[in-house]
Design an enzyme around this catalytic site. Structure first.
Site, PDB file in Angstrom:
ATOM      1  CG  HIS A  16       9.382  -7.464   2.736  1.00 31.22           C
ATOM      2  ND1 HIS A  16       7.924  -7.090   2.680  1.00 31.22           N
ATOM      3  CD2 HIS A  16       9.811  -6.645   1.712  1.00 31.22           C
ATOM      4  CE1 HIS A  16       7.691  -6.281   1.773  1.00 31.22           C
ATOM      5  NE2 HIS A  16       8.909  -5.856   1.178  1.00 31.22           N
ATOM      6  CB  CYS A  17      11.001 -11.350  -1.483  1.00 28.36           C
ATOM      7  SG  CYS A  17      11.969 -11.528  -2.854  1.00 28.36           S
TER       8      CYS A  17
END
Length: 425
Positions: free
Chosen positions: A120-121
């Protein structure tokens, strides 16, 4: 954050706002300084030089926006395989009320199961996975090239600007084209620092991404493979583990970098090497989860836990200094709460709080369920092992229910729903 966030609402977050601000700051500062250092109307080479910079900046912005808007590809809620018998080799997701397809993982930030999830960025306010992996990698590449180009322009402009007086007094007035003001020199230094920081930071991230793409792995799968090899290192009873998706670097690259981007395949079924099948990796995951459940220890809360990242007033400076370096959540606890712990550190523990009977009741779930996550880190000094608690009445309520499979293996707590066994994380 809800997975249903769509469109440009995803950009209303500190990650995208910060990322786009950095890109535009470097771009505008570089264009301003370049207009004095090497004006594009001076020659064709100067024009081509600025056009190249604008192209790199545009490509970086385009791929960033596409990576954010396209998303990683979310697994439908309540997903099940075509053959009900295959659920034996799949994990069940309580949040999505369905099974996890091969290579899919549940993201706590998006609150959805993501196809071929890498990570998850926060900078794109979304996960990186099956559908947007190519866009994300292109964004890293063009951001590095554009920032490198910009840092060269800004460095040369800065050098020319601070030596302006020298050029004017030594008969080199044609080189004294960069004239600084207080605002412009601050902008130049700030833009130069941001550009160099982007080059260094994103270069490391691009290296990691290319390394995983060449081997057809994700960041999560690298960890799974490491644990698989370690299990076989400790015991010779297991057969050697073969990673099923490494087809050779050429085919691995084609799975990510192709003209259709997300349209190749469905993100659920994947080509595998000879001797493996679609569930080779998921069977290894289930075996690792089984060992993880065997390591689970039960603790009881004896003092309130606020759930704050740095609880210096309630827990002291030693606990804060030794806080885990991770973005995983911290959980709130009340005295007498029961927690199943799977990860152990000297000052912190990671586990899942056992829901009370009221919270488990469907009718009163919304009213009685506490706010905040039930799975995360909490200070070790606020709990004790259940065996150390004098009143251990609740220990009977949280003992795992064990069942024996046809192979003679015992499994942890399982839930039967619709006639199928559901294995939880």
């Amino acid at each position: 954050m809800s997975a249903e966030i769509s469109g440009f609402r995803r950009f209303l977050h500190w990650g995208p706002i910060t990322a786009l601000s950095i890109i535009k700051c470097v771009t505008l500062t570089t264009l301003y300084m370049n207009s004095m250092w090497w004006p594009p109307n001076e020659s064709f080479a100067a024009f081509a030089h600025q056009a190249l910079f604008l192209l790199l900046s545009t490509l970086a912005t385009f791929n960033y926006i596409m990576a954010t808007l396209t998303g990683p590809g979310l697994l439908p809620k309540q997903w099940q395989p075509k053959d009900p018998k295959d659920t034996e080799w799949l994990q069940y997701c309580k949040e999505c009320e369905g099974y996890k397809a091969p290579r899919s993982h549940h993201c706590r930030k998006c609150n959805r199961c993501v196809k071929k999830m890498d990570h998850h960025c926060p900078w794109i306010n979304h996960c990186v996975g099956w559908a947007n992996h190519a866009y994300f990698t292109y964004f890293l590449l063009f951001s590095i090239l554009g920032s490198l180009h910009g840092s060269i322009v800004l460095s040369c402009s800065f050098y020319r600007g601070i030596h302006r007086y020298y050029y004017l007094t030594h008969g080199q007035a044609h080189l004294a084209s960069v004239q600084f003001t207080v605002a412009s020199i601050v902008m130049c230094i700030l833009g130069m620092g941001l550009a160099i920081g982007v080059v260094i930071g994103l270069s490391m991230l691009l290296y990691i991404q290319l390394k995983t793409i060449v081997t057809n792995q994700t960041g999560i799968e690298i960890w799974i493979v490491e644990k698989a090899n370690y299990r076989r290192y400790k015991s010779e009873n297991y057969e050697p583990f073969v990673y099923p998706y490494d087809l050779g670097w050429r085919l691995n690259l084609r799975q990510v970098f192709n003209e259709e981007c997300q349209k190749r395949g469905d993100g659920i079924e994947w080509p595998v090497v000879q001797g493996c099948d679609q569930y080779t990796l998921t069977r290894e995951q289930l075996a690792q989860k089984e060992e993880k459940r065997a390591r689970t220890r039960v603790y009881k809360c004896i003092s309130p836990v606020t759930g704050r990242w740095l609880p210096i007033f309630s827990q002291g400076w030693r606990v804060c200094v030794n806080a885990p370096c991770t973005d995983e959540p911290r959980i709130r606890l009340r005295p007498d709460d029961i927690i199943k712990v799977t990860r152990f550190r000297r000052h912190w523990l990671f586990g899942e709080r056992v829901l009370s009977e009221e919270e488990q009741t469907d009718g009163s779930e919304k009213k009685s369920r506490r706010k905040g996550p039930i799975r995360g880190w909490f200070p070790r000094r606020s709990v004790v092992a259940l065996t150390e608690v004098p009143d251990s009445e609740s220990s009977e309520d949280i003992k795992p229910v064990k069942s024996t499979t046809s192979n003679g293996h015992t499994h942890g707590k399982q839930q039967q729903r619709n006639g199928h066994t559901k294995k939880y994380m």
